[in-house]
Design an enzyme around this catalytic site. Sequence first.
Site, mmCIF file in Angstrom:
data_model
loop_
_atom_site.group_PDB
_atom_site.id
_atom_site.type_symbol
_atom_site.label_atom_id
_atom_site.label_comp_id
_atom_site.label_asym_id
_atom_site.label_seq_id
_atom_site.Cartn_x
_atom_site.Cartn_y
_atom_site.Cartn_z
ATOM 1 N N GLU A 1 6.814 -40.910 -22.873
ATOM 2 C CA GLU A 1 7.933 -41.849 -22.737
ATOM 3 C C GLU A 1 7.686 -42.956 -21.707
ATOM 4 O OE1 GLU A 1 8.551 -39.118 -24.278
ATOM 5 O OE2 GLU A 1 10.207 -39.546 -25.631
ATOM 6 N N GLN B 1 26.553 -42.416 -28.092
ATOM 7 C CA GLN B 1 27.711 -43.000 -27.412
ATOM 8 C C GLN B 1 28.184 -42.226 -26.184
ATOM 9 O OE1 GLN B 1 29.552 -44.347 -31.495
ATOM 10 N NE2 GLN B 1 30.980 -44.789 -29.866
ATOM 11 N N ARG C 1 4.211 -32.519 -22.216
ATOM 12 C CA ARG C 1 4.826 -33.439 -23.188
ATOM 13 C C ARG C 1 3.918 -34.647 -23.308
ATOM 14 N NH1 ARG C 1 10.710 -34.997 -23.742
ATOM 15 N NH2 ARG C 1 10.692 -36.243 -25.646
ATOM 16 N N HIS D 1 9.979 -45.880 -23.073
ATOM 17 C CA HIS D 1 11.352 -46.396 -22.961
ATOM 18 C C HIS D 1 11.410 -47.911 -23.157
ATOM 19 C CE1 HIS D 1 13.248 -42.675 -22.225
ATOM 20 N NE2 HIS D 1 12.755 -42.469 -21.016
ATOM 21 N N TYR E 1 6.498 -42.572 -18.628
ATOM 22 C CA TYR E 1 6.646 -42.181 -17.221
ATOM 23 C C TYR E 1 5.271 -42.101 -16.530
ATOM 24 C CZ TYR E 1 11.607 -41.247 -18.059
ATOM 25 O OH TYR E 1 12.936 -41.379 -18.360
HETATM 26 P P1 NAP Z 1 36.538 -55.093 -31.412
HETATM 27 O O1 NAP Z 1 35.307 -54.465 -30.930
HETATM 28 O O2 NAP Z 1 37.718 -55.133 -30.528
HETATM 29 O O3 NAP Z 1 36.139 -56.573 -31.875
HETATM 30 C C1 NAP Z 1 37.064 -57.450 -32.394
HETATM 31 C C2 NAP Z 1 36.407 -58.811 -32.617
HETATM 32 O O4 NAP Z 1 37.391 -59.697 -33.074
HETATM 33 C C3 NAP Z 1 35.804 -59.413 -31.381
HETATM 34 O O5 NAP Z 1 34.600 -60.045 -31.743
HETATM 35 C C4 NAP Z 1 36.836 -60.428 -30.941
HETATM 36 O O6 NAP Z 1 36.093 -61.440 -30.330
HETATM 37 C C5 NAP Z 1 37.485 -60.827 -32.244
HETATM 38 N N1 NAP Z 1 38.912 -61.150 -32.125
HETATM 39 C C6 NAP Z 1 39.864 -60.525 -31.385
HETATM 40 N N2 NAP Z 1 41.061 -61.101 -31.570
HETATM 41 C C7 NAP Z 1 40.881 -62.096 -32.439
HETATM 42 C C8 NAP Z 1 41.746 -63.069 -33.005
HETATM 43 N N3 NAP Z 1 43.050 -63.101 -32.723
HETATM 44 N N4 NAP Z 1 41.222 -63.968 -33.840
HETATM 45 C C9 NAP Z 1 39.917 -63.958 -34.157
HETATM 46 N N5 NAP Z 1 39.034 -63.066 -33.639
HETATM 47 C C10 NAP Z 1 39.519 -62.149 -32.788
HETATM 48 O O7 NAP Z 1 37.036 -54.426 -32.725
HETATM 49 P P2 NAP Z 1 36.259 -53.997 -34.029
HETATM 50 O O8 NAP Z 1 35.042 -54.799 -34.283
HETATM 51 O O9 NAP Z 1 37.316 -53.996 -35.070
HETATM 52 O O10 NAP Z 1 35.804 -52.561 -33.719
HETATM 53 C C11 NAP Z 1 36.731 -51.575 -33.362
HETATM 54 C C12 NAP Z 1 36.055 -50.546 -32.563
HETATM 55 O O11 NAP Z 1 35.311 -49.678 -33.412
HETATM 56 C C13 NAP Z 1 35.063 -51.133 -31.598
HETATM 57 O O12 NAP Z 1 35.640 -51.402 -30.369
HETATM 58 C C14 NAP Z 1 34.028 -50.108 -31.512
HETATM 59 O O13 NAP Z 1 34.194 -49.305 -30.366
HETATM 60 C C15 NAP Z 1 34.190 -49.254 -32.749
HETATM 61 N N6 NAP Z 1 33.005 -49.444 -33.521
HETATM 62 C C16 NAP Z 1 31.842 -49.281 -32.911
HETATM 63 C C17 NAP Z 1 30.709 -49.494 -33.562
HETATM 64 C C18 NAP Z 1 29.408 -49.314 -32.883
HETATM 65 O O14 NAP Z 1 28.442 -49.869 -33.286
HETATM 66 N N7 NAP Z 1 29.312 -48.530 -31.842
HETATM 67 C C19 NAP Z 1 30.728 -49.887 -34.872
HETATM 68 C C20 NAP Z 1 31.944 -50.066 -35.498
HETATM 69 C C21 NAP Z 1 33.089 -49.862 -34.798
HETATM 70 P P3 NAP Z 1 36.712 -62.787 -29.734
HETATM 71 O O15 NAP Z 1 38.022 -62.404 -29.135
HETATM 72 O O16 NAP Z 1 35.695 -63.259 -28.765
HETATM 73 O O17 NAP Z 1 36.814 -63.699 -30.891
HETATM 74 FE FE1 SF4 Z 2 24.954 -37.859 -28.323
HETATM 75 FE FE2 SF4 Z 2 26.867 -36.363 -29.383
HETATM 76 FE FE3 SF4 Z 2 26.330 -38.778 -30.399
HETATM 77 FE FE4 SF4 Z 2 24.651 -36.705 -30.721
HETATM 78 S S1 SF4 Z 2 26.729 -36.907 -31.539
HETATM 79 S S2 SF4 Z 2 24.097 -38.773 -30.137
HETATM 80 S S3 SF4 Z 2 24.855 -35.698 -28.768
HETATM 81 S S4 SF4 Z 2 27.123 -38.347 -28.362
#
Ligand code: NAP
Ligand code: SF4
Length: 674
Positions: free
Chosen positions: A165, A340, A215, A253, A167
Site C-alpha cells: 500500500e 461511507q 503483506r 494509497h 508504506y
Molecule cells: P444534495 O446532495 O443535497 O444535492 C442537491 C443539488 O441540488 C446540489 O448540487 C445543489 O447545488 C442543487 N440545488 C439545491 N437547491 C437547488 C435549487 N433550489 N435549485 C437548483 N439546484 C439546487 O442532494 P442529492 O443529490 O439529491 O442527494 C441526496 C443525498 O443522497 C446526498 O446528500 C447524498 O448524501 C446521497 N447520495 C449519495 C451518493 C454518493 O455518491 N455517496 C449518491 C447518491 C445520493 P447548488 O445549491 O449549488 O445548486
Molecule cells: Fe464500510 Fe460498511 Fe460501507 Fe462496507 S458497508 S464499505 S464496511 S461502511
Amino acid sequence: MSDYPHMFTPLDLGFTSLPNRVLMGSMHTGLEETGDWNRVAEFYAERARGGVGLMVTGGMAPNPEGGVFPGAAGLYTPQDIANHRVVTDRVHDAGGKIAMQVLHAGRYAYSPHCVAPSAIKSPISPFPPSELDEAGIEKQISDIATAASRARDAGYDGVEIMGSEGYFLNQFLVTHTNRRTDRWGGTYENRMRLPLEVMARVRASVGSDFIVIYRLSMIDLIPNGSTWEEVVTLARAMEAAGASILNTGIGWHEARIPTIATSVPRRAFTWVTKKLMGEVSIPVITSNRINTPEVAEQVLAEGCADMVSMARPFLADPHFVAKAAKGKSATIAPCIACNQACLDHTFSGKLTSCLVNPRACHETELEITPALSRKTVAVIGAGPAGLSAAITAAQRGHATTLFDKSDKIGGQLNMARRVPGKEEFDGLVEWFATMVDESGVDLRLGTRPTVADLASFDEVIIATGVTPRDPAIAGQEHPSVLSYIEVLAGNAPVGDNVVIIGAGGIGFDVAEYLVTDDSPTEDLDAWKSEWGVADPATARGGLSPNGPQPEAPVRQITLLQRKPEKPGRHLGKTTGWIHRASLRAKGVKMMGGVRYDAIEEDGLRVTLEEGRGESRLLPADSIILCAGQLSERSLADELLAEGRQPHVIGGADVAAELDAKRAINQGVRLASSL
Ligand code: NAP
Ligand code: SF4
C-alpha cells in the site's frame, strides 16, 4: 457437508492450525486512540465469536516516527503491552486468534517528522520526509523487530508486517520513492534489503512458533512500481527469511486507480495473487472486493489463493463466518463497499463504523437487547430508515408492522441499485427483505395507513422519506424536463444531449447512469481497460502503457450547480475522486457558479459566473432535475395535529445531505431504545 468446503478446510501452519480459510484483514478503526481498551477488546471479541479463522489488528506503529499520524496507536511501552493484553485475552476467551499488524507509514505519516528512503514528498501528504541515514535505517528495523516481540509478549498469535500500500517497506522497493545509491538503493537486490532484513530480524525476535505474515504489494498501480519478476523474487526471499504466510496488497494509497470502492468488480484482483501460487510453498492470501461466502469459496476453489482476506465485510457483519457455516448466508449483512462509515470516517479523523451495521465499533454502547415489555410498533416507510427500525424493533420482541405505499421495499435504495457501479445495493435490498422475513415483521406493501389506522399502535415511527425539491425555474413544465426519479426508474425517454441541474450525489449518479451503457463493474476486462490496469508481468506496476481507455460515452452530459466551486467536492472523502474521474473520462462537462435563467425550446438558458454575467443557451434535448429533496412529513404532521407523538426518522426527519448511513443509524438507534 458445508456449502463452502474450501472455505471451511482448516489451514495447518505446522506449529498451529487455523479453523478456516478466512482472515479478517487489518482495518484502522480509531478505537485504540480512544484509550478505551475494553471497547477495542469487545470489537475483536465479537468477531472472534463470529468464527473468523484469524484476525489482524489495525496498523500499530513500531515507533513515533512510523505512526500514520502523531499519537497513532502503537506498541512501544510496557503500558502498551498491558493494553494490548486486554484485547488478546478477550479474543482467546472467545475462541479466536489474532495477529497484530506492525505498520510503519514512512512518508505516508501525516507528520513533519516522517522518514523515508529518500526525501521525496508523497502526493497525498503535505509533509516532505527526511531521508534516513545508516543509523536511522538500523533504528527502524530494530524498532519493527522489537514491536513484533512485544506483540508476542502481549499475547498475540502472530504479527503482520505491512509491506504494501505504499508504506515504509514498500517505499524501499521501488525507484519511485527510493533514489538511494548506497546498499539500500539502486539494484533490486539492494532495494529489497530493508524489507528482508526486517523479516529476518522479526523472525529471530519472535521465535519459530509464531505467525509472521508479510503483506506484499503484488500490483503497485503507480509509475515505476514493481515488475512481476520482482514480486516473485521478493516473495521467495520473504519465505526464506522466515515469513509463515504472504498476504496480498493491491495498489498504493496514492494510486489513481480505485482498488476497493463499490464500482470495483468483485474479486477484481484475485488473478494477481493466483500468479504467485506455486512460486512459494507457504500459504498465500488474496484480498480486495471479496464480500460474500460464494465469492470467497469460488476464489479458493479456483486455486487463486490458500486463504481469503476480507476486512470491511466484518464491520458489516461480525458473524459472517458463523452464518456461512450454518447455511444462513442470506442473513449476512452485506458490505456494499461504499466506504461511507468506515474509510471516509478514518480519513476524517472519526471513529470507524459501518453504514449497514451501526453497531460496528460501537459494540459496548449500542446494544440490541430483548425489550422489557412487548409493544405494538407501526413503521411507515420501507426505505433504509424504516426497514432498519422495523427489523431492530421486531428482533427485540416488539410486534412490528411495516407499511409502504409502494409494492416493494427499499425506497431510494431502489434508485441507487440502477446506477452502474452501484450493483452492490441489490444485495442490500435483498438482505433487508430476508431480515424482514426472519425477524417476523408484518409487512404491508401497497398500503398507506391513515391516522385512524395507526390509533391502536403503542409506537409510531414515521420514515416516509423525501420528495424532490422544486427548483422553480421558469419554463420547467417543458416536456424536455424530467425528474431524476423518472430517469432512474428507466421509464422516461432521455435524449442524446443532456443537462443535469444539481450536482449532488444524485446528479452524479444520474450522469453515470446516462453516460454508461454496460456497467464495467460487471465486466472485469472492461473495468481494467477503463482504468488502465495491466498484468504486472507485462507492464511495470500493473499500469497499462496505453493508459485508461474508457468506453465511449453514450450521451453528451453537462452537470451544473449554482455554488461557485468544483462540482462533487462534497461527495465521499475516499470515493468522490473516483466519481469525478469516471465522469471526466467520459467527457461529462461539470460547471459550478451557474444561474438558471429559463428553460427554453432548445435547452437551458444560464448565466455563468465565469462568463462576465452574459446569458447563454446550453443546448439540450433533456433537462434533468436533481436539485435535492425535502422531507415528506405530511403523515407526521397529521398525527401531531391529533395529539400523537410519532418518532420521525431518516429523510422525513432531515432531508439535507440525507444518505443511507444516517437513515440506518437513526432507525437502529431509535428501535434499540423503544
Ligand atoms: P444534495 O446532495 O443535497 O444535492 C442537491 C443539488 O441540488 C446540489 O448540487 C445543489 O447545488 C442543487 N440545488 C439545491 N437547491 C437547488 C435549487 N433550489 N435549485 C437548483 N439546484 C439546487 O442532494 P442529492 O443529490 O439529491 O442527494 C441526496 C443525498 O443522497 C446526498 O446528500 C447524498 O448524501 C446521497 N447520495 C449519495 C451518493 C454518493 O455518491 N455517496 C449518491 C447518491 C445520493 P447548488 O445549491 O449549488 O445548486
Ligand atoms: Fe464500510 Fe460498511 Fe460501507 Fe462496507 S458497508 S464499505 S464496511 S461502511
